[in-house]
Design an enzyme around this catalytic site. Structure first.
Site, PDB file in Angstrom:
ATOM      1  N   CYS A   1     -37.713 -46.749  21.025  1.00 53.12           N
ATOM      2  CA  CYS A   1     -36.685 -45.737  21.292  1.00 53.12           C
ATOM      3  C   CYS A   1     -36.578 -45.548  22.800  1.00 53.12           C
ATOM      4  CB  CYS A   1     -37.016 -44.415  20.597  1.00 53.12           C
ATOM      5  SG  CYS A   1     -38.486 -43.579  21.229  1.00 53.12           S
TER       6      CYS A   1
ATOM      7  N   HIS B   1     -69.885 -44.448  15.785  1.00 51.25           N
ATOM      8  CA  HIS B   1     -70.460 -45.683  15.298  1.00 51.25           C
ATOM      9  C   HIS B   1     -70.941 -46.551  16.443  1.00 51.25           C
ATOM     10  CE1 HIS B   1     -66.062 -46.051  15.667  1.00 51.25           C
ATOM     11  NE2 HIS B   1     -66.312 -47.254  16.161  1.00 51.25           N
TER      12      HIS B   1
END
Length: 637
Positions: free
Chosen positions: A177, A67
């Site tokens: 994490c 695009h």
């Protein structure tokens, strides 16, 4: 505005072919030019390529959506092209692109291309939709497929909006994490999917190895319906004071995403207070002991998170140095003096181990202790933790001593804060730069020198002596560690085994790290194999995603098995635990060693007795695969 309205039949080509990505883009730009929507095709083409250089516009599943928003675009439009044979397009999933949509948007405030891109992306995530596009024989049939899919999507959205209350509030989430590789992103993705399923918007802030991403703003926090914190590391919580917050482990963000979103929408999130006290109705059954245990775990994981880059980078460089010397010299023919210097016998190995890897590895224990202390007591704890960790590294307590030093330093700072809280306000500025470091280092030094070093040092000595004398019983330790890696696949038990393995690297017990890593590689590989061999045991969605776990397992990312374990824990977990335990036991039995604490197959060149290591991995994976086939029930679609 509908997608069909932007598609000019002249800008659609079915059954095209392209030699590469650039060729495909050039052809679809030429198609766009046939619609008379572009004033300067060369400028537009350059804009499309410039956007592509930022990041690939392939979205996976064989789809790409290039695009460009440009002054060269007169009116918004779309071009489309199908490529039955596919083209390499740098897709995130590595699959060739077979369907392309090119978006042209004028350089105006309306941002038409963003709206259309979003609409197209949602439709193109449906595999059946892309299959129908590829099967279309004529342009009219292609347009009909697009129109039908968009109509169905609009109808589904309208129906969903009918049953949702007006102004349904936004949910916020934070994930993090210790390694920041798999759990963080998988938790964020599943929470986003759960929110979409519930028909609400969500914003997820992630804390990973790449740093903080998508940070939540104060305004968003004030206006949120609730906040989900799915993290095993210490994330900034003071900003959530007085807001409804659910705190869980990062793995629950993956396996219980729907439940967490539902609890927020039902108003079951307890109010969080910056003082760390919670007034909760929904979570009143959770005991204080459980909360304290989770806090200790998060402090530990904060240290491990910051330690890992030093361990992984330094460990691999040291392993490469040993590998280089192993190619040049026969260890059995070396003199005792040269043996003691093995790993630094050539200029290159001396650079890798002595100048870089060894230096990086030397930061392991101070960083571990420093960031555990910082998690407990904020910045004032960092310096004290570094000092305690360095004392452990230079003393006899080693890795275990550094763990204790981190907690000792953190709680010493908290003690000092209480002792100095009644001092005049004029002295507040010197507390963190003078009083806390000065008195804190004295207290930590006393504790390390007279308590930790004698006691933990003795324990460390006994542990090392026991490990050195295990002999043929080493397979029992491998059995235990390998099995632990599959118990919760990234949770506390898994991390306990991994942290123990990395800690033993510093003590020279390379066979332990080998058993830990092979145990962690088994679950994803076994599940991937099972989805191919025992197809009737898995849903179509699970079978489709299964082969990806070959890659995750090979890269030592155990978390790839979590979605399967979450759906059927009673059968998947026992199968994976047994296979991982077998692999770990065999690795120890065969005397396999590993000096690198991460990397999977990418560090196999530095594995000692690599052939039997592969045998251990294959046997363990086969055991888990067969058990999955025997234990899991047939699935009816």
């Amino acid at each position: 505005m509908r997608i069909k309205d932007l598609l000019d039949p002249r800008s659609i080509e079915l059954g095209a072919s392209a030699t590469n990505k650039a060729d495909a883009i050039e052809k679809i730009v030429t198609l766009m030019g046939k619609s008379d929507r572009i004033s300067d095709l060369a400028v537009y083409h350059k804009g499309v390529l410039a956007r592509e250089e930022e990041s690939t516009t392939a979205v996976g599943e064989g789809v790409a959506i290039p695009h460009c928003k440009s002054d060269s675009v007169k009116t918004a439009g779309l071009a489309a092209m199908t490529l039955p044979n596919g083209v390499d397009y740098d897709a995130p999933d590595g699959e060739p692109v077979k369907v392309m949509f090119l978006i042209a948007a004028p350089n105006t405030k309306e941002n038409v291309h963003v709206d259309v891109l979003s609409k197209l992306s949602v439709l193109l995530l449906d595999e059946n939709f892309t299959k129908k596009l590829l099967a279309a024989k004529t342009v009219d049939e292609f347009l009909s497929v697009v129109d039908e899919a968009e109509t169905a999507k609009d109808a589904a959205d309208a129906e969903k909006n009918k049953v949702l209350p007006a102004g349904l509030p936004k949910i916020l989430a934070v994930t993090g994490c210790p390694t920041g590789i798999a759990h963080t992103k998988m938790s964020a993705e599943n929470l986003s999917k759960a929110a979409a399923k519930a028909g609400v918007s969500i914003k997820v802030e992630t804390h990973g190895q790449e740093g903080l991403r998508n940070e939540l703003t104060d305004e968003e926090i004030r206006n949120a319906a609730g906040i989900i914190v799915a993290a095993d590391i210490n994330v900034p919580m003071a900003r959530f004071d007085g807001r409804p917050v659910i705190q869980v482990r990062v793995a629950e963000g993956i396996s219980k995403a729907d439940e967490l979103v539902s609890r927020v929408l039902k108003g079951e999130a307890p109010v969080y207070h910056a003082s760390a006290t919670e007034k909760s109705t929904a979570d009143s059954k959770n005991s204080t002991a459980k909360g304290s245990a989770h806090s200790v775990y998060k402090h530990l994981m904060n240290g491990v998170t910051h330690m890992l880059p030093f361990v992984v980078g330094g460990g691999i460089l040291i392993a490469l140095a040993f590998l280089i010397d192993g190619f040049v010299y026969d260890l059995n023919t070396l003199s005792p003096e040269m043996k003691s210097n093995f790993g630094c016998l050539t200029p290159l190995s001396a650079f890798l181990k002595g100048k870089v890897g060894g230096v990086a590895f030397g930061f392991m224990l101070p960083v571990l202790a420093g960031f555990i202390a910082m998690s407990i007591a904020d910045r004032p704890g960092l310096a004290l933790g570094f000092v305690g960790g360095a004392m452990a590294a230079n003393g006899t307590s080693g890795f275990l001593g550094a763990l204790v030093a981190g907690f000792l330093a953190g709680y010493v700072v908290l003690l000092l804060k209480k002792l100095f809280k009644n001092l005049p306000a004029s002295l507040d500025g010197i507390k963190p730069i003078l009083l806390y470091p000065l008195f804190g280092m004295v207290l930590v030094g006393i504790g390390m020198n007279f308590i930790v070093e004698p006691i933990v040092g003795a324990i460390n000595h006994l542990l090392n002596t026991g490990l050195n004398n295990l002999g043929n019983l080493g397979f029992v330790l491998g059995l235990l560690l390998g099995g632990m890696m599959a118990v919760d696949m990234g949770g506390p038990v898994n991390k306990a085994a991994y942290v123990f393995g990395t800690g033993m690297l510093a003590e020279g017990h390379y066979e332990i790290m080998a058993a830990v890593m092979v145990g962690g590689m088994v679950p994803p590989i076994a599940i991937a194999a099972a989805t191919l061999i025992f197809k009737n045991k898995f849903t179509a969605e699970e079978r489709k995603a299964g082969p990806v776990n070959f890659i995750m397992g090979a890269a030592f990312i155990t978390e790839g098995a979590i979605p399967y374990a979450a759906r059927d824990p009673g059968h998947v977990l026992p199968s994976c635990i047994v296979g991982s335990a077998v692999a770990g036991a065999l690795s120890m039995l065969f005397g396999c060693t590993l000096m690198a604490p991460h990397g999977g197959i990418f560090v196999f060149p530095v594995v000692g007795n690599w052939f039997m290591y592969i045998v251990s991995l294959l046997v363990g994976s086969a055991v888990s695969c067969v058990m999955l086939g025997l234990l899991k029930k047939n699935v009816e679609e």
